[in-house]
Write a protein that holds these residues in place. Sequence first.
Motif, short mmCIF file in Angstrom:
data_model
loop_
_atom_site.label_atom_id
_atom_site.label_comp_id
_atom_site.label_asym_id
_atom_site.label_seq_id
_atom_site.Cartn_x
_atom_site.Cartn_y
_atom_site.Cartn_z
N PHE A 59 0.55 -1.10 0.15
CA PHE A 59 0.06 -0.29 0.48
C PHE A 59 0.98 1.28 0.05
O PHE A 59 0.48 2.35 -1.14
CB PHE A 59 -1.05 -0.46 0.99
CG PHE A 59 -1.59 1.40 1.25
CD1 PHE A 59 -2.31 1.53 0.60
CD2 PHE A 59 -1.40 2.61 2.35
CE1 PHE A 59 -3.17 2.56 0.61
CE2 PHE A 59 -2.22 3.16 2.34
CZ PHE A 59 -3.39 3.93 1.67
N ILE A 60 1.67 1.13 1.13
CA ILE A 60 2.52 2.55 0.97
C ILE A 60 3.55 2.78 -0.34
O ILE A 60 4.16 4.21 -0.78
CB ILE A 60 3.56 2.36 1.73
CG1 ILE A 60 2.16 2.60 3.60
CG2 ILE A 60 5.25 3.85 2.12
CD1 ILE A 60 3.09 2.18 4.73
N VAL A 61 3.94 1.77 -0.54
CA VAL A 61 5.57 1.80 -2.12
C VAL A 61 4.37 2.03 -2.99
O VAL A 61 4.29 2.86 -4.05
CB VAL A 61 5.86 0.67 -1.74
CG1 VAL A 61 6.14 0.09 -3.75
CG2 VAL A 61 7.01 0.55 -1.09
N SER A 62 2.87 1.13 -2.97
CA SER A 62 1.96 1.45 -4.25
C SER A 62 1.36 3.05 -4.66
O SER A 62 1.85 3.84 -5.36
CB SER A 62 0.98 0.85 -4.41
OG SER A 62 1.15 -0.17 -4.55
N LEU A 63 1.48 3.48 -3.40
CA LEU A 63 0.73 5.33 -2.80
C LEU A 63 2.25 6.63 -3.25
O LEU A 63 1.42 7.15 -4.22
CB LEU A 63 0.51 5.61 -1.35
CG LEU A 63 -0.64 6.43 -1.40
CD1 LEU A 63 -2.19 6.73 -2.00
CD2 LEU A 63 -0.66 6.55 0.03
N ILE A 64 2.72 5.71 -3.08
CA ILE A 64 4.17 6.49 -3.07
C ILE A 64 5.05 6.43 -4.68
O ILE A 64 4.91 7.69 -5.85
CB ILE A 64 5.72 6.55 -2.15
CG1 ILE A 64 5.35 6.53 -0.66
CG2 ILE A 64 7.17 7.18 -2.81
CD1 ILE A 64 6.31 6.05 0.03
N LEU A 65 4.95 5.65 -5.34
CA LEU A 65 5.64 5.39 -6.82
C LEU A 65 3.92 5.97 -7.49
O LEU A 65 4.16 6.25 -8.57
CB LEU A 65 4.99 3.29 -7.19
CG LEU A 65 5.74 3.62 -8.47
CD1 LEU A 65 6.53 3.93 -8.81
CD2 LEU A 65 5.46 1.49 -8.67
N GLY A 66 2.37 5.67 -7.21
CA GLY A 66 1.73 6.43 -7.96
C GLY A 66 1.47 7.00 -8.28
O GLY A 66 1.12 7.88 -8.94
N GLY A 67 1.17 8.36 -6.91
CA GLY A 67 2.10 9.64 -6.96
C GLY A 67 3.17 10.52 -7.99
O GLY A 67 3.31 11.37 -8.44
N LEU A 112 -4.81 7.17 -5.93
CA LEU A 112 -5.54 6.17 -5.43
C LEU A 112 -5.45 4.93 -5.71
O LEU A 112 -6.48 3.72 -5.36
CB LEU A 112 -6.19 6.63 -3.84
CG LEU A 112 -6.19 8.01 -3.44
CD1 LEU A 112 -6.72 8.95 -2.70
CD2 LEU A 112 -5.58 6.97 -2.26
N ILE A 113 -6.26 5.00 -7.84
CA ILE A 113 -7.03 4.41 -8.01
C ILE A 113 -5.82 3.01 -8.30
O ILE A 113 -5.72 1.63 -8.01
CB ILE A 113 -7.25 4.67 -9.50
CG1 ILE A 113 -8.61 5.41 -9.14
CG2 ILE A 113 -7.50 3.82 -10.58
CD1 ILE A 113 -9.11 6.10 -10.56
N PHE A 114 -4.37 3.28 -8.40
CA PHE A 114 -3.13 2.50 -8.80
C PHE A 114 -3.07 2.08 -7.20
O PHE A 114 -3.11 0.63 -7.63
CB PHE A 114 -2.24 3.51 -9.46
CG PHE A 114 -0.75 2.75 -9.58
CD1 PHE A 114 -0.18 1.85 -10.33
CD2 PHE A 114 0.05 2.53 -7.94
CE1 PHE A 114 -0.02 1.02 -10.67
CE2 PHE A 114 1.24 2.34 -8.22
CZ PHE A 114 1.40 0.92 -9.74
N THR A 115 -3.00 2.30 -6.64
CA THR A 115 -3.17 1.59 -5.63
C THR A 115 -3.86 0.71 -4.85
O THR A 115 -3.87 -0.73 -5.03
CB THR A 115 -2.78 2.56 -3.96
OG1 THR A 115 -2.09 3.77 -4.97
CG2 THR A 115 -2.69 1.82 -2.47
N ALA A 116 -5.28 1.13 -5.12
CA ALA A 116 -6.42 -0.03 -5.04
C ALA A 116 -5.70 -0.88 -6.05
O ALA A 116 -6.26 -1.69 -5.36
CB ALA A 116 -7.33 0.98 -5.44
N VAL A 117 -5.75 -0.31 -7.09
CA VAL A 117 -5.92 -2.04 -8.28
C VAL A 117 -4.37 -3.36 -8.00
O VAL A 117 -4.39 -3.75 -7.76
CB VAL A 117 -5.53 -1.76 -9.78
CG1 VAL A 117 -5.09 -2.45 -10.83
CG2 VAL A 117 -6.40 -0.43 -10.02
N SER A 118 -3.56 -2.60 -7.16
CA SER A 118 -2.18 -3.02 -6.94
C SER A 118 -3.29 -4.24 -5.60
O SER A 118 -2.23 -4.81 -6.06
CB SER A 118 -1.08 -2.72 -6.43
OG SER A 118 -0.88 -1.22 -7.50
N LEU A 119 -3.52 -3.03 -4.85
CA LEU A 119 -3.85 -4.06 -3.88
C LEU A 119 -4.74 -5.24 -4.03
O LEU A 119 -4.93 -6.36 -3.54
CB LEU A 119 -5.06 -3.50 -2.63
CG LEU A 119 -3.65 -2.23 -2.04
CD1 LEU A 119 -4.46 -1.54 -0.40
CD2 LEU A 119 -2.63 -3.52 -0.91
N ALA A 120 -5.85 -5.28 -5.37
CA ALA A 120 -6.68 -5.81 -5.84
C ALA A 120 -5.92 -6.90 -6.18
O ALA A 120 -6.34 -8.72 -6.27
CB ALA A 120 -7.35 -5.22 -6.49
#
Length: 132
Positions: free
Chosen positions: A80-88, A98-106
């Motif tokens: 979650f943290i890595v996806s949020l930073i990378l997506g930003g 946030l969409i990228f993070t949600a898709v990554s977690l899914a």
Amino acid sequence: MTGQGRVTKTDGKFAYVLCVRKSACGESCVHCKICENRGVQVLAENSIGASEGDTVSVTASTKSVLFSSFILYILPVILFIVSLILGGAVFKSEKLSLIFTAVSLAVWLIVIKFLGKKEITHTISEVIYHRD
């Protein structure tokens, strides 16, 4: 780590064991719907020949339990943290990040579902009660 359960089905050298989860809040919690469903079915190696209906002791290695806990609880937080930073950094937009993070977690949850069916980590260590 050990637990107790009842053999619901045998399949050659393996058995399905219904293990009863112990509640953290006691045996008669009226405030929590989670307490109603405390059973979990596990596939265990049946090297001692337990029969359907027997009450057995099931053992899982501490290493596999800790590894599973890490995969299920800790790794998603890190992802979650890595996806949020990378997506930003990549998208420069909060919504897309946030969409990228949600898709990554899914995607990770789907991977966990398939990994969970891969390995048999439980072993029936003893028969506590034979059903006649």
